[in-house]
Write a protein that holds these residues in place. Structure first.
Motif, PDB file in Angstrom:
ATOM      1  N   VAL A  47       0.840  -1.199   0.000  1.00 29.37           N
ATOM      2  CA  VAL A  47       0.000   0.000   0.000  1.00 29.37           C
ATOM      3  C   VAL A  47       0.874   1.249   0.000  1.00 29.37           C
ATOM      4  O   VAL A  47       0.573   2.240  -0.673  1.00 29.37           O
ATOM      5  CB  VAL A  47      -0.954   0.003   1.215  1.00 29.37           C
ATOM      6  N   SER A  48       1.966   1.208   0.746  1.00 28.89           N
ATOM      7  CA  SER A  48       2.890   2.343   0.776  1.00 28.89           C
ATOM      8  C   SER A  48       3.465   2.614  -0.613  1.00 28.89           C
ATOM      9  O   SER A  48       3.569   3.763  -1.042  1.00 28.89           O
ATOM     10  CB  SER A  48       4.016   2.062   1.772  1.00 28.89           C
ATOM     11  N   GLU A  49       3.826   1.550  -1.336  1.00 28.61           N
ATOM     12  CA  GLU A  49       4.372   1.722  -2.685  1.00 28.61           C
ATOM     13  C   GLU A  49       3.318   2.236  -3.659  1.00 28.61           C
ATOM     14  O   GLU A  49       3.611   3.040  -4.548  1.00 28.61           O
ATOM     15  CB  GLU A  49       4.952   0.392  -3.171  1.00 28.61           C
ATOM     16  N   ILE A  50       2.069   1.790  -3.487  1.00 25.75           N
ATOM     17  CA  ILE A  50       0.989   2.218  -4.371  1.00 25.75           C
ATOM     18  C   ILE A  50       0.623   3.686  -4.143  1.00 25.75           C
ATOM     19  O   ILE A  50       0.434   4.451  -5.101  1.00 25.75           O
ATOM     20  CB  ILE A  50      -0.262   1.334  -4.151  1.00 25.75           C
ATOM     21  N   THR A  51       0.535   4.086  -2.885  1.00 27.27           N
ATOM     22  CA  THR A  51       0.021   5.424  -2.535  1.00 27.27           C
ATOM     23  C   THR A  51       1.098   6.460  -2.274  1.00 27.27           C
ATOM     24  O   THR A  51       0.833   7.667  -2.316  1.00 27.27           O
ATOM     25  CB  THR A  51      -0.877   5.337  -1.290  1.00 27.27           C
ATOM     26  N   GLY A  52       2.316   6.000  -1.961  1.00 27.75           N
ATOM     27  CA  GLY A  52       3.373   6.937  -1.590  1.00 27.75           C
ATOM     28  C   GLY A  52       3.297   7.384  -0.144  1.00 27.75           C
ATOM     29  O   GLY A  52       4.046   8.266   0.275  1.00 27.75           O
ATOM     30  N   VAL A  53       2.412   6.783   0.647  1.00 24.95           N
ATOM     31  CA  VAL A  53       2.277   7.129   2.061  1.00 24.95           C
ATOM     32  C   VAL A  53       3.101   6.139   2.885  1.00 24.95           C
ATOM     33  O   VAL A  53       2.928   4.925   2.755  1.00 24.95           O
ATOM     34  CB  VAL A  53       0.799   7.087   2.516  1.00 24.95           C
ATOM     35  N   LYS A  54       3.981   6.644   3.735  1.00 24.13           N
ATOM     36  CA  LYS A  54       4.864   5.793   4.523  1.00 24.13           C
ATOM     37  C   LYS A  54       4.076   4.858   5.440  1.00 24.13           C
ATOM     38  O   LYS A  54       3.022   5.246   5.951  1.00 24.13           O
ATOM     39  CB  LYS A  54       5.810   6.647   5.383  1.00 24.13           C
ATOM     40  N   PRO A  55       4.571   3.642   5.681  1.00 20.25           N
ATOM     41  CA  PRO A  55       3.894   2.736   6.614  1.00 20.25           C
ATOM     42  C   PRO A  55       3.660   3.350   7.985  1.00 20.25           C
ATOM     43  O   PRO A  55       2.598   3.160   8.583  1.00 20.25           O
ATOM     44  CB  PRO A  55       4.861   1.543   6.692  1.00 20.25           C
ATOM     45  N   VAL A  56       4.640   4.112   8.487  1.00 23.34           N
ATOM     46  CA  VAL A  56       4.470   4.731   9.802  1.00 23.34           C
ATOM     47  C   VAL A  56       3.309   5.718   9.792  1.00 23.34           C
ATOM     48  O   VAL A  56       2.589   5.874  10.786  1.00 23.34           O
ATOM     49  CB  VAL A  56       5.786   5.420  10.259  1.00 23.34           C
ATOM     50  N   THR A  57       3.090   6.378   8.652  1.00 21.75           N
ATOM     51  CA  THR A  57       1.980   7.325   8.530  1.00 21.75           C
ATOM     52  C   THR A  57       0.650   6.587   8.469  1.00 21.75           C
ATOM     53  O   THR A  57      -0.334   6.997   9.097  1.00 21.75           O
ATOM     54  CB  THR A  57       2.166   8.203   7.282  1.00 21.75           C
ATOM     55  N   LEU A  58       0.612   5.490   7.737  1.00 23.48           N
ATOM     56  CA  LEU A  58      -0.613   4.688   7.677  1.00 23.48           C
ATOM     57  C   LEU A  58      -0.992   4.180   9.068  1.00 23.48           C
ATOM     58  O   LEU A  58      -2.171   4.159   9.440  1.00 23.48           O
ATOM     59  CB  LEU A  58      -0.423   3.507   6.719  1.00 23.48           C
ATOM     60  N   ARG A  59       0.007   3.775   9.847  1.00 21.22           N
ATOM     61  CA  ARG A  59      -0.279   3.317  11.212  1.00 21.22           C
ATOM     62  C   ARG A  59      -0.804   4.446  12.076  1.00 21.22           C
ATOM     63  O   ARG A  59      -1.717   4.258  12.887  1.00 21.22           O
ATOM     64  CB  ARG A  59       0.989   2.718  11.827  1.00 21.22           C
ATOM     65  N   ALA A  60      -0.217   5.654  11.913  1.00 21.40           N
ATOM     66  CA  ALA A  60      -0.670   6.801  12.699  1.00 21.40           C
ATOM     67  C   ALA A  60      -2.098   7.180  12.344  1.00 21.40           C
ATOM     68  O   ALA A  60      -2.897   7.520  13.231  1.00 21.40           O
ATOM     69  CB  ALA A  60       0.266   7.990  12.464  1.00 21.40           C
ATOM     70  N   TRP A  61      -2.441   7.120  11.063  1.00 21.24           N
ATOM     71  CA  TRP A  61      -3.812   7.436  10.653  1.00 21.24           C
ATOM     72  C   TRP A  61      -4.806   6.468  11.283  1.00 21.24           C
ATOM     73  O   TRP A  61      -5.921   6.856  11.638  1.00 21.24           O
ATOM     74  CB  TRP A  61      -3.917   7.377   9.132  1.00 21.24           C
ATOM     75  N   GLN A  62      -4.389   5.213  11.435  1.00 19.86           N
ATOM     76  CA  GLN A  62      -5.287   4.229  12.046  1.00 19.86           C
ATOM     77  C   GLN A  62      -5.380   4.415  13.564  1.00 19.86           C
ATOM     78  O   GLN A  62      -6.470   4.509  14.127  1.00 19.86           O
ATOM     79  CB  GLN A  62      -4.799   2.813  11.742  1.00 19.86           C
ATOM     80  N   ARG A  63      -4.233   4.473  14.223  1.00 17.80           N
ATOM     81  CA  ARG A  63      -4.216   4.481  15.679  1.00 17.80           C
ATOM     82  C   ARG A  63      -4.724   5.795  16.274  1.00 17.80           C
ATOM     83  O   ARG A  63      -5.519   5.792  17.219  1.00 17.80           O
ATOM     84  CB  ARG A  63      -2.780   4.244  16.172  1.00 17.80           C
TER      85      ARG A  63
END
Length: 262
Positions: free
Chosen positions: A13-29
């Motif tokens: 997902v990070s490669e597809i969207t350009g959003v870092k994994p750490v950012t995706l986790r922050a958006w969720q948590r």
């Protein structure tokens, strides 16, 4: 029977969207924005709908909506189409960051940078945090500006370098030799290096190289698929000619930063 839905790991997902994994986790948590499924071992799995939602979140961030207010905007069902900038063109953290720099409060300034880098995609960090901060510092009296700019450079360079090191562990799209003519504290070089890193390349960075002639026909370049050359200043005719020689002797791709290209 319905076809089985495709599921994506967080790195995909990070490669597809350009959003870092750490950012995706922050958006969720922290913000409950994207809620992926979990495997039995707890690994996140995202659907196509999740990927589309991430794209919509990016769209609102690019229009100036702070990350803390995106969920309310999404729930209002307002469409991105036709909506102009709905907020200020800089993150609210900019003012706090500038004050921390003015106070020479490194720990506070560093904490702000850390939070911004975790919660926002890199393009938003660049356009709505770094660039407004640089512009604001350019208006500060010279003696104070030098202090504050030096502190900002050190903090940003260290944070961006740490992210690059973390990204290197998961790199799988070849190796990139990144040569910078600037010092280790030039955050502009690290910002560009991180953008390349997020393409999946393993970054090897060498700073302070003011003579590129050693790269011409260097046997060690065979270990790299990409050579990236960075300078915050335009190069002279001798270095420009050297770059042309490097291009002819290197089998991989040569990438040039904006000031070198122009």
């Amino acid at each position: 029977m319905d076809c089985e839905k495709k599921l994506y790991a967080i790195r995909e997902v990070s490669e597809i969207t350009g959003v870092k994994p750490v950012t995706l986790r922050a958006w969720q948590r922290r913000y409950s924005l994207v809620q992926p499924q979990r495997t039995e071992k707890g690994h996140r799995l995202y659907t196509d709908q999740d990927v589309a939602l991430i794209g919509e979140i990016q769209g609102w961030l690019n229009k100036g909506v702070p990350i803390g207010k995106v969920k309310a905007v999404l729930e209002s069902n307002v469409s991105l189409d036709g909506v102009e900038l709905v907020g200020v063109e800089q993150l609210e953290e900019v003012a706090k960051f500038l004050q921390a720099l003015a106070d020479l409060n490194k720990s506070k300034a560093d904490a702000i940078v850390s939070t911004v880098l975790k919660e926002y995609p890199l393009d938003v960090v660049d356009s709505q945090f770094i660039q407004p901060s640089v512009k604001a510092l350019s208006l500060v009296r010279f003696g104070l500006r030098s202090l504050q700019k030096g502190l900002m450079d050190a903090i940003l360079s260290a944070r961006l370098s740490a992210i690059i090191d973390a990204e290197n562990k998961a790199a799988r799209s070849g190796r990139c030799l990144f040569i910078s003519s600037d010092s280790i504290n030039d955050f502009g070089s690290r910002l560009w290096a991180l953008k390349l890193s997020q393409l999946g390349m393993h970054m090897v960075i060498i700073d302070g190289v003011d003579d590129l002639s050693g790269l011409v026909e260097h046997s060690g370049l065979g270990a790299y698929q990409v050579l990236a050359l960075y300078s915050s200043r335009p190069l002279g005719p001798t270095q420009t000619a050297t770059i042309e020689r490097i291009k002819h002797s290197f089998d991989g791709e040569v990438l040039l930063s904006d000031l070198i290209e122009h």
